[in-house]
Design an enzyme around this catalytic site. Structure first.
Site, PDB file in Angstrom:
ATOM      1  N   GLU A 160     -13.276  -7.856  -2.569  1.00 47.95           N
ATOM      2  CA  GLU A 160     -14.320  -8.733  -2.413  1.00 47.95           C
ATOM      3  C   GLU A 160     -15.618  -8.296  -3.012  1.00 47.95           C
ATOM      4  O   GLU A 160     -15.580  -6.900  -3.339  1.00 47.95           O
ATOM      5  CB  GLU A 160     -14.469  -8.822  -0.848  1.00 47.95           C
ATOM      6  CG  GLU A 160     -14.828  -7.704  -0.109  1.00 47.95           C
ATOM      7  CD  GLU A 160     -15.464  -7.456   1.275  1.00 47.95           C
ATOM      8  OE1 GLU A 160     -16.396  -8.582   1.470  1.00 47.95           O
ATOM      9  OE2 GLU A 160     -14.953  -6.796   2.081  1.00 47.95           O
ATOM     10  N   PHE A 161     -16.472  -8.761  -3.623  1.00 50.99           N
ATOM     11  CA  PHE A 161     -17.794  -8.567  -4.225  1.00 50.99           C
ATOM     12  C   PHE A 161     -18.792  -8.307  -3.081  1.00 50.99           C
ATOM     13  O   PHE A 161     -19.510  -9.068  -2.390  1.00 50.99           O
ATOM     14  CB  PHE A 161     -18.093  -9.359  -5.228  1.00 50.99           C
ATOM     15  CG  PHE A 161     -19.200  -9.133  -6.095  1.00 50.99           C
ATOM     16  CD1 PHE A 161     -19.254  -8.626  -7.144  1.00 50.99           C
ATOM     17  CD2 PHE A 161     -20.778  -9.270  -5.446  1.00 50.99           C
ATOM     18  CE1 PHE A 161     -20.261  -8.098  -7.863  1.00 50.99           C
ATOM     19  CE2 PHE A 161     -21.869  -8.971  -6.278  1.00 50.99           C
ATOM     20  CZ  PHE A 161     -21.523  -8.205  -7.556  1.00 50.99           C
ATOM     21  N   ASP A 207     -12.942  11.610  -2.494  1.00 51.16           N
ATOM     22  CA  ASP A 207     -13.690  11.982  -4.053  1.00 51.16           C
ATOM     23  C   ASP A 207     -15.023  11.255  -3.701  1.00 51.16           C
ATOM     24  O   ASP A 207     -15.704  10.581  -4.454  1.00 51.16           O
ATOM     25  CB  ASP A 207     -13.253  10.983  -4.830  1.00 51.16           C
ATOM     26  CG  ASP A 207     -13.691  11.309  -6.110  1.00 51.16           C
ATOM     27  OD1 ASP A 207     -14.104  12.375  -6.616  1.00 51.16           O
ATOM     28  OD2 ASP A 207     -13.346  10.749  -7.383  1.00 51.16           O
TER      29      ASP A 207
END
Length: 343
Positions: free
Chosen positions: A140-141, A249
């Site tokens: 999804e954006f 990260d």
């Protein structure tokens, strides 16, 4: 791992609201390599197979790195984030997809009414190109905006760390083991995640020794050989170390806000000691408000400060293996600090 610029390009403005600005570190930015991939029609074919009308790329590139390229696609009135690489699905996107899903499950399981939860992009598909010349992942954006509360971010991270591992997707972690269902990458570096019942053994062999062996550098190896047999001294005998999902990260470029909620992405996930999450904090500029929020739920352990250079060493070694240069000295300094703390 600071140089990667995948989803982080979308979030650049909102990331600044959650973390303090960082001075540019030119040495960390590798020359971007050309990424040659096949399967040009595979992304479009997935949209069509999913019944999404008239799919097409929109707005050009959203950035990338030496090992991936990203962009936005639209289909009807929906927007999607697409990342592509010349590497195989197994070596690159299998781990990213599993990591994003694991973080989403933990964030949802630990959500509290009235408290912002971490917003993790939902993975819709990941796989190889049909011609074998690369792979892609579709998610999804997330439309990002400015704002965001650092204290809320700290509390949301703490809740994710306190969430019990999902027994359906990671039964080993739910039973107390450290690792991850698949190997993945941190930047372009392979990250082995075979399960272990012992955190000291896992961190020593699957994290530190792995990076030291990749480095093949005499001074690093000499310091590591002195430190490795004493790793257990960084933990008290009565201290409980339980596995939780880690982003793995977490630097400023992988942090943002989505509709006002804190968001993290582009992970190198595994189930480990929650303090290992902060091994990249030297590159995240997490301020007092963040830590105050986090410590509301997870108090600082007696040996937290002692362990910080131990967890940072892994990431400095990874930077050295990826980019060389002054990261050798930074890695050695972390190892020396660890040894000095034991004297």
């Amino acid at each position: 791992m600071r140089p990667r610029r995948a989803v982080s390009v979308i979030l650049a403005s909102s990331a600044r609201a959650l973390v303090q600005p960082l001075a540019p570190i030119v040495a960390r930015r590798p020359t971007r390599a050309a990424i040659t991939m096949g399967g040009a029609g595979d992304v479009k074919a997935w949209f069509e197979a999913a019944g999404l009308a008239d799919p097409k790329p929109s707005g050009g590139s959203l950035g990338g790195s030496g090992w991936s390229a990203t962009g936005k696609w639209v289909a009807g009135d929906r927007e999607f984030f697409v990342k592509q690489t010349s590497k195989s699905y197994k070596s690159m996107f299998a781990g990213e997809a599993a990591g994003l899903t694991a973080m989403r499950l933990a964030a949802e399981a630990s959500s509290e009414e009235g408290a912002p939860s971490l917003r993790i992009p939902e993975v819709l598909h990941a796989g190889d190109y049909a011609d074998g010349k690369g792979s892609f992942i579709i998610m999804e954006f997330l439309r990002m905006g400015r704002g965001g509360d650092a204290g809320d971010f700290g509390r949301a991270m703490a809740r994710m760390h306190l969430a019990a591992p999902d027994a359906a997707t990671a039964p080993e972690a739910a039973a107390g083991s450290f690792g991850f269902p698949v190997d993945n990458t941190i930047g372009a570096t392979p990250q082995p995640n075979a399960w272990s019942d012992d955190w000291v053994e896992f961190y020593g062999s699957k994290r530190m020794a792995h990076q030291v062996n990749l480095a093949g550098e005499a001074s690093i190896d000499r310091l590591w050989q002195k430190l490795r047999p004493r790793l257990g001294d960084f933990f008290d005998e009565d201290e409980t170390i339980a596995p939780c999902i880690l982003h793995g990260d977490l630097w400023s470029g992988n942090i943002g806000t989505a509709a006002g909620a804190p968001s993290i992405f582009d992970p190198a996930c595994y189930y480990g000691h929650h303090e290992a999450e902060w091994g990249m904090s030297w590159c995240a500029s997490l301020g007092p408000s963040f830590w105050a929020g986090y410590r509301e739920l997870i108090p600082e352990a007696p040996k937290f400060k002692m362990r910080r250079p131990l967890y940072e060493a892994y990431h400095q070694l990874n930077h050295y293996n990826l980019f060389g240069g002054g990261y050798r000295n930074a890695a050695c300094q972390c190892l020396e600090q660890c040894l000095a703390s034991l004297d």
